[in-house]
Design a protein around this motif. Structure first.
Motif, PDB file in Angstrom:
ATOM      1  N   ARG A   1       0.777  -1.204  -0.006  1.00  0.00           N
ATOM      2  CA  ARG A   1      -0.132   0.120   0.038  1.00  0.00           C
ATOM      3  C   ARG A   1       0.796   1.296   0.138  1.00  0.00           C
ATOM      4  NH1 ARG A   1      -3.842  -3.030   3.176  1.00  0.00           N
ATOM      5  NH2 ARG A   1      -2.900  -2.765   4.905  1.00  0.00           N
ATOM      6  N   ALA A   2       1.916   1.204   0.758  1.00  0.00           N
ATOM      7  CA  ALA A   2       3.169   2.423   0.665  1.00  0.00           C
ATOM      8  C   ALA A   2       3.381   2.669  -0.799  1.00  0.00           C
ATOM      9  CB  ALA A   2       4.131   2.270   1.477  1.00  0.00           C
ATOM     10  N   ARG A   3       4.050   1.412  -1.373  1.00  0.00           N
ATOM     11  CA  ARG A   3       4.443   1.710  -2.623  1.00  0.00           C
ATOM     12  C   ARG A   3       3.335   2.236  -3.692  1.00  0.00           C
ATOM     13  NH1 ARG A   3       5.665  -3.693  -4.749  1.00  0.00           N
ATOM     14  NH2 ARG A   3       6.056  -2.961  -6.522  1.00  0.00           N
ATOM     15  N   LEU A   4       1.932   1.718  -3.760  1.00  0.00           N
ATOM     16  CA  LEU A   4       0.754   2.061  -4.467  1.00  0.00           C
ATOM     17  C   LEU A   4       0.530   3.693  -4.121  1.00  0.00           C
ATOM     18  CD1 LEU A   4      -2.439   0.273  -4.286  1.00  0.00           C
ATOM     19  CD2 LEU A   4      -2.448   2.725  -4.442  1.00  0.00           C
ATOM     20  N   PHE A   5       0.564   4.059  -2.968  1.00  0.00           N
ATOM     21  CA  PHE A   5       0.184   5.526  -2.619  1.00  0.00           C
ATOM     22  C   PHE A   5       1.249   6.354  -3.110  1.00  0.00           C
ATOM     23  CE2 PHE A   5       0.441   9.164   0.320  1.00  0.00           C
ATOM     24  CZ  PHE A   5      -0.783   9.713   0.179  1.00  0.00           C
ATOM     25  N   ALA A   6       2.852   5.853  -3.121  1.00  0.00           N
ATOM     26  CA  ALA A   6       3.836   6.800  -3.614  1.00  0.00           C
ATOM     27  C   ALA A   6       3.914   6.925  -5.045  1.00  0.00           C
ATOM     28  CB  ALA A   6       5.070   5.906  -3.195  1.00  0.00           C
ATOM     29  N   LEU A   7       3.285   5.814  -5.631  1.00  0.00           N
ATOM     30  CA  LEU A   7       3.136   5.753  -7.003  1.00  0.00           C
ATOM     31  C   LEU A   7       2.225   6.882  -7.681  1.00  0.00           C
ATOM     32  CD1 LEU A   7       3.781   4.524  -9.904  1.00  0.00           C
ATOM     33  CD2 LEU A   7       2.050   2.868  -9.371  1.00  0.00           C
ATOM     34  N   LEU A   8       0.939   6.820  -6.918  1.00  0.00           N
ATOM     35  CA  LEU A   8       0.170   7.773  -7.364  1.00  0.00           C
ATOM     36  C   LEU A   8       0.523   9.184  -6.859  1.00  0.00           C
ATOM     37  CD1 LEU A   8      -3.132   5.744  -6.381  1.00  0.00           C
ATOM     38  CD2 LEU A   8      -2.326   6.377  -8.559  1.00  0.00           C
ATOM     39  N   VAL A   9       1.004   9.383  -5.830  1.00  0.00           N
ATOM     40  CA  VAL A   9       1.506  10.799  -5.481  1.00  0.00           C
ATOM     41  C   VAL A   9       2.502  11.281  -6.737  1.00  0.00           C
ATOM     42  CG1 VAL A   9       3.107  12.137  -3.916  1.00  0.00           C
ATOM     43  CG2 VAL A   9       1.206  10.544  -3.188  1.00  0.00           C
ATOM     44  N   ALA A  10       3.509  10.220  -7.101  1.00  0.00           N
ATOM     45  CA  ALA A  10       4.555  10.653  -8.206  1.00  0.00           C
ATOM     46  C   ALA A  10       3.748  11.054  -9.551  1.00  0.00           C
ATOM     47  CB  ALA A  10       5.331   9.557  -8.322  1.00  0.00           C
ATOM     48  N   ARG A  11       2.662  10.801  -9.797  1.00  0.00           N
ATOM     49  CA  ARG A  11       1.873  10.966 -10.867  1.00  0.00           C
ATOM     50  C   ARG A  11       0.931  11.794 -10.733  1.00  0.00           C
ATOM     51  NH1 ARG A  11       1.847   6.888 -14.926  1.00  0.00           N
ATOM     52  NH2 ARG A  11       3.645   5.649 -14.690  1.00  0.00           N
ATOM     53  N   LEU A  12       0.877  12.741  -9.603  1.00  0.00           N
ATOM     54  CA  LEU A  12      -0.040  13.745  -9.354  1.00  0.00           C
ATOM     55  C   LEU A  12       0.519  15.098 -10.373  1.00  0.00           C
ATOM     56  CD1 LEU A  12      -0.327  14.131  -5.442  1.00  0.00           C
ATOM     57  CD2 LEU A  12      -2.314  13.719  -7.158  1.00  0.00           C
ATOM     58  N   PRO A  13      -0.601  15.891 -10.766  1.00  0.00           N
ATOM     59  CA  PRO A  13      -2.040  15.863 -10.460  1.00  0.00           C
ATOM     60  C   PRO A  13      -2.903  14.825 -11.338  1.00  0.00           C
ATOM     61  CG  PRO A  13      -1.644  17.510 -11.981  1.00  0.00           C
ATOM     62  CD  PRO A  13      -0.291  16.964 -11.710  1.00  0.00           C
ATOM     63  N   HIS A  14      -2.287  13.768 -11.829  1.00  0.00           N
ATOM     64  CA  HIS A  14      -3.145  12.879 -12.723  1.00  0.00           C
ATOM     65  C   HIS A  14      -3.439  11.774 -11.986  1.00  0.00           C
ATOM     66  CE1 HIS A  14      -1.381  15.698 -15.892  1.00  0.00           C
ATOM     67  NE2 HIS A  14      -0.355  15.561 -15.366  1.00  0.00           N
ATOM     68  N   ALA A  15      -4.777  11.163 -12.665  1.00  0.00           N
ATOM     69  CA  ALA A  15      -4.944   9.839 -11.942  1.00  0.00           C
ATOM     70  C   ALA A  15      -4.588   8.690 -12.841  1.00  0.00           C
ATOM     71  CB  ALA A  15      -6.595  10.050 -12.014  1.00  0.00           C
ATOM     72  N   MET A  16      -4.689   7.508 -12.205  1.00  0.00           N
ATOM     73  CA  MET A  16      -4.028   6.476 -13.162  1.00  0.00           C
ATOM     74  C   MET A  16      -5.253   5.253 -12.989  1.00  0.00           C
ATOM     75  SD  MET A  16      -0.074   5.845 -11.989  1.00  0.00           S
ATOM     76  CE  MET A  16       0.101   4.266 -12.955  1.00  0.00           C
ATOM     77  N   GLY A  17      -5.352   4.646 -14.302  1.00  0.00           N
ATOM     78  CA  GLY A  17      -6.523   3.355 -14.150  1.00  0.00           C
ATOM     79  C   GLY A  17      -5.776   2.436 -13.431  1.00  0.00           C
TER      80      GLY A  17
END
Length: 279
Positions: free
Chosen positions: A10-26
């Motif tokens: 879950r930490a890796r998942l959250f870090a991945l999505l933060v790195a892609r901000l402000p965009h969302a990922m499917g």
């Protein structure tokens, strides 16, 4: 929130999505990036969404997720103020008066070199601009250098470099998905942003490559020029991060506009054949 992020996946998942901000990922894209089966990932996405750490949206049958680090910041702020009695410090941290800005891409052969050249011209005296690549190419893209030379940029310092070649940056802007996935760079506390640009094909016909490079140059130019509106000297880190994210959010649309075909010409009396879209 803190207990949820105690799980490594879950930490890796959250870090991945933060790195892609402000965009969302499917959801499928997240599963591929983390090398995790979608069935395993769904429970973690649901848990983080229910806790308010992710924002969910739907486009037809597809679900998209965007990180909401502000909620985690609230939890950490509560811990700092109530549990640690404010010992973490109450003053807002600021950037240096002339921060070091690094543009990062995969090979540092075209996109990041163009960004460096533009920042040196548009933000002179405001930032110290540099560029680097995750796996630097042996030489710069000749077509990119020709485009910059045509616009009278100084080419002296424009060559592929590794990420550790320059002084530690205060701001890092990733210009591709692989560069975004590498953020934050090891050992650095720089502010990070993701400007999603499509790199030009390394090989192929000249005209499509030139069109792609010209579109990327225009998209970079508009955003780097917009950074001049920020007040110079010691900007608060939160304000700088918000500005970088705001500029990032419009990139896909702007890149499409820059790369779109020109409007068709009106029919005239001339019998000359119509110009092609490429010309």
């Amino acid at each position: 929130m803190l207990s949820l992020l105690g799980a490594p996946l879950r930490a890796r998942l959250f870090a991945l999505l933060v790195a892609r901000l402000p965009h969302a990922m499917g959801a499928g894209e997240i599963a591929r990036a983390l090398s995790v089966p979608p069935s395993t990932l769904s429970a973690h996405l649901a848990a983080l969404s229910d806790a308010g750490l992710l924002e969910r949206s739907r486009d037809g049958p597809s679900r998209f997720y965007r990180a909401a680090p502000e909620r985690l910041g609230e939890a950490l702020g509560w811990a700092a103020e109530d549990l640690c009695l404010g010992r973490a410090g109450r003053g807002a941290r600021r950037l240096p008066p002339v921060p070091r800005l690094l543009f990062l891409c995969e090979d540092n052969a075209a996109l990041s070199l163009m960004a460096e050249a533009l920042a040196r011209r548009r933000l002179a005296g405001r930032v110290q601009a540099a560029s680097a690549g995750l796996t630097p190419a042996s030489s710069a893209d000749p077509l990119a250098l020709a485009l910059l030379a045509q616009r009278r940029h100084d080419l002296a310092a424009l060559y592929p470099k590794p990420a550790g070649a320059a002084a530690p940056p205060d701001l890092v802007i990733a210009l591709g998905p692989r560069a975004a996935d590498s953020l934050p760079l090891a050992g650095l506390s720089a502010l990070c942003a993701y400007w999603p640009l499509t790199p030009p094909p390394a090989k192929g016909p000249l005209i499509p490559r030139a069109i792609a490079l010209h579109a990327a140059y225009r998209a970079l130019n508009s955003r780097i020029t917009a950074l001049r509106r920020l007040p110079p000297g010691g900007l608060p880190r939160a304000a700088a991060q918000a500005a970088l994210d705001d500029l990032s959010s419009g990139l896909p649309a702007a890149g499409h506009v820059c790369a779109s075909r020109p409007a068709p010409r009106r029919n005239g009396s001339s019998r000359a054949p119509p110009a092609s879209a490429a010309s």
